[in-house]
Design an enzyme around this catalytic site. Structure first.
Site, PDB file in Angstrom:
ATOM      1  N   TYR A 114       4.227  -4.342   5.793  1.00  0.00           N
ATOM      2  CA  TYR A 114       4.370  -3.926   4.386  1.00  0.00           C
ATOM      3  C   TYR A 114       5.538  -4.647   3.732  1.00  0.00           C
ATOM      4  O   TYR A 114       6.694  -4.479   4.136  1.00  0.00           O
ATOM      5  CB  TYR A 114       4.606  -2.427   4.385  1.00  0.00           C
ATOM      6  CG  TYR A 114       4.733  -1.741   3.046  1.00  0.00           C
ATOM      7  CD1 TYR A 114       3.698  -0.947   2.576  1.00  0.00           C
ATOM      8  CD2 TYR A 114       5.894  -1.819   2.291  1.00  0.00           C
ATOM      9  CE1 TYR A 114       3.814  -0.274   1.374  1.00  0.00           C
ATOM     10  CE2 TYR A 114       6.013  -1.153   1.084  1.00  0.00           C
ATOM     11  CZ  TYR A 114       4.977  -0.384   0.636  1.00  0.00           C
ATOM     12  OH  TYR A 114       5.108   0.285  -0.550  1.00  0.00           O
ATOM     13  N   TYR A 149      -0.976  -4.574  -4.471  1.00  0.00           N
ATOM     14  CA  TYR A 149      -0.088  -3.516  -3.986  1.00  0.00           C
ATOM     15  C   TYR A 149      -0.788  -2.177  -4.150  1.00  0.00           C
ATOM     16  O   TYR A 149      -0.665  -1.510  -5.163  1.00  0.00           O
ATOM     17  CB  TYR A 149       1.235  -3.541  -4.760  1.00  0.00           C
ATOM     18  CG  TYR A 149       2.224  -2.499  -4.306  1.00  0.00           C
ATOM     19  CD1 TYR A 149       3.016  -2.699  -3.179  1.00  0.00           C
ATOM     20  CD2 TYR A 149       2.372  -1.303  -4.994  1.00  0.00           C
ATOM     21  CE1 TYR A 149       3.920  -1.748  -2.754  1.00  0.00           C
ATOM     22  CE2 TYR A 149       3.278  -0.346  -4.582  1.00  0.00           C
ATOM     23  CZ  TYR A 149       4.051  -0.578  -3.460  1.00  0.00           C
ATOM     24  OH  TYR A 149       4.951   0.373  -3.045  1.00  0.00           O
TER      25      TYR A 149
END
Lengths: 386, 144
Positions: free
Chosen positions: A286, A337
């Site tokens: 991430y 995202y």
């Protein structure tokens, strides 16, 4: 856990720049869950559990909209934000292994265009609680918090701006092979990276994730049931969540600052799985911002902190020839995202052999959730059960 | 003294936990009555012994920059005129477990460095909405 459960379905909406989704955040969630069930070959009405993190879609509303016949498990993970992606999978896996539900969906739906962008100050100009000690001094957003942590890490371990650039360049390179990526067709050169404006030093524009609208979901069931379903199962070999003593001390006063909160996660994940960093074929890490990725990789044991720049350099994290191809869909930086859940679906695709940057014979596919916020979490998928 | 950031920018809401820190004009840190641990920011429970009674201890207000970030993108319209500005994280000499966020008032953002010695200074602000008088700790470089 060790292969007792598996992801048997993945579903995604199209991904959009913030504000451009034609559907509401709730509708996006419904689309992703529906697609995940279809992909799994499970009737939508037979989904019986819902797990998320930081999400606004209440399973009460969701299960009604999706026609769920028998809801027997709901949960949402505590703490932070994108650090919960793997833990949502872990909670779902624990539920099906315990027999609390049969087909549990883990998901995230996010429409920053509809609910406010993460990269801007929101709400009134008065602040209470822990933020009273930071926001009045002009430190407000996650980018700024992660910059504070990254600057100290760079100082302590002699990490240069080039290490940050490597994370960004890898994501953008992989996104050029992925038509789903918002940044598809927009390659990034090292010069463009360095020439891009500062958002907050040491983060250039291209060190920062996008702000997107979209949704992603996975369906988790037991390995026994997975055997009767059409898709290739991505077995959950191990999962872990963790944070250290006083990790939650606020305003940068945690004893281990700068930390990404992945030391305990790594220790537990490797102990539970019986494998180590050198065994991993492909990783989705991430990237809200590039800096915390470096700290997270180091804490998970891929390299010591003062060797992390060397680890990410010379193409080592790039497909197809790197030792650890990373963020093979383009990730938060260059695909979209979706609060990191699009990295979970990509990790599953790697096990299935369906990535646009497919690692040959990928057996072990790792997700490291949002580094920098606690508790951290990680999940390891395997092609083989056990 | 005028404010380092624009006058209309965010202010803390003063409450029982943070009143001494934001209004006394002294660098008062929370100390546990039971185990004498000093912790910041103030909490309802001592992280060391779970005590719930506290006094305050005054720091001499000297320290060094432990980390910093230089803000270029204004995350709110009120900060448009302020960028670029630096936010520093100061580690106190007399309480090394304590780090405090602030601005370094007399150092341009491109000259802020880790380990730079600093001392506390004060901004006096009035919250027009609440009538509260605030004394916000800030930092200035110690010139050698």
């Amino acid at each position: 856990m060790l292969g007792e459960t598996a992801v048997v379905g993945i579903g995604e909406t199209d991904f959009y720049r913030a504000g451009q989704a034609p559907l509401s955040e709730f509708q996006l969630a419904c689309v992703a869950v529906k697609r995940a069930a279809e992909d799994a070959g499970i009737p939508l009405e037979d989904i019986d559990g819902y797990v998320a993190y930081s999400d606004r879609q209440d399973p009460v509303r969701l299960s009604a909209a999706l026609g769920t016949k028998r809801t027997t498990f709901t949960a949402q993970c505590w703490g932070g934000g994108g650090n919960g992606t793997a833990h949502a999978v872990s909670i779902a896996a624990a539920a099906v292994e315990a027999g609390y539900a049969r087909h549990v969906v883990a998901f995230r739906s996010l429409a920053q265009g509809q609910f406010g962008r993460f990269g801007r100050a929101r709400g009134p100009l008065r602040v209470t609680g822990a933020r009273a000690y930071t926001s009045p001094y002009g430190l407000v957003t996650p980018a700024q918090e992660c910059a504070m942590q990254t600057r100290r890490f760079m100082h302590e371990y002699g990490v240069s701006q080039e290490a940050l650039a490597e994370i960004s360049l890898a994501s953008y390179e992989h996104a050029q092979r992925n038509p789903r990526a918002v940044r598809y067709g927009q390659p990034l050169t090292r010069e463009q990276y360095h020439d891009s404006r500062w958002i907050v030093e040491p983060f250039h524009l291209f060190d920062c994730c996008q702000e997107s609208d979209g949704s992603a979901a996975v369906v988790i069931t037991t390995a026994e049931r997975a055997a009767d379903l059409p898709s290739t199962p991505a077995y959950i070999k191990a999962a872990a969540q963790g944070m250290g003593q006083r990790a939650g001390a606020t305003a940068f006063t945690e004893p281990e600052f700068p930390t990404a909160h992945y030391k305990i996660v790594g220790e537990e994940l490797w102990a539970r799985s019986g494998v180590g960093p050198a065994d991993i074929d492909v990783a989705q890490v991430y990237e809200n911002f590039t800096g915390p990725v470096l700290i997270g990789l180091a804490e998970m044991g891929f390299a010591p902190p003062d060797g992390i720049e060397e680890f990410v350099s010379d193409g080592n994290i790039r497909w197809p020839d790197g030792g650890l191809p990373m963020n093979t869909s383009g990730g938060n930086l260059a695909e979209a995202y979706i609060h990191g859940f699009e990295l979970v679906t990509e990790a599953v695709r790697q096990i299935r052999g369906e990535s646009t940057s497919q690692v040959e014979d990928a057996e072990l596919s790792l997700v490291i959730s949002g580094p920098g916020y606690c508790p951290g979490s990680s999940v390891l998928f395997s092609k083989d059960r056990g | 003294m005028s404010r380092f950031l624009p006058e209309a920018w965010m202010l803390p809401i003063v409450d029982d936990l943070n009143r001494e820190f934001f209004t006394s004009g002294k660098l008062l840190l929370q100390q546990c009555v039971d185990c004498q641990t000093v912790q910041h920011p103030p909490e309802e429970v001592c992280h060391q012994c779970q005590g719930m009674e506290f006094v305050h201890v005054e720091s001499a207000g000297r320290g060094a920059v432990y980390s910093f970030a230089v803000m270029h993108y204004p995350v709110h319209a009120e900060l448009q005129s302020a960028v670029p500005y630096a936010v520093v994280l100061v580690q106190l000499d007399d309480h090394p477990s304590v780090r405090i966020v602030g601005n370094c008032l007399d150092v341009p953002p491109d000259e802020v460095e880790i380990d730079m010695p600093v001392q506390v200074t004060w901004e006096t602000l009035a919250d027009a909405e609440t009538g509260e008088q605030l004394r916000m700790p800030q930092w200035q470089a110690i010139r050698r």
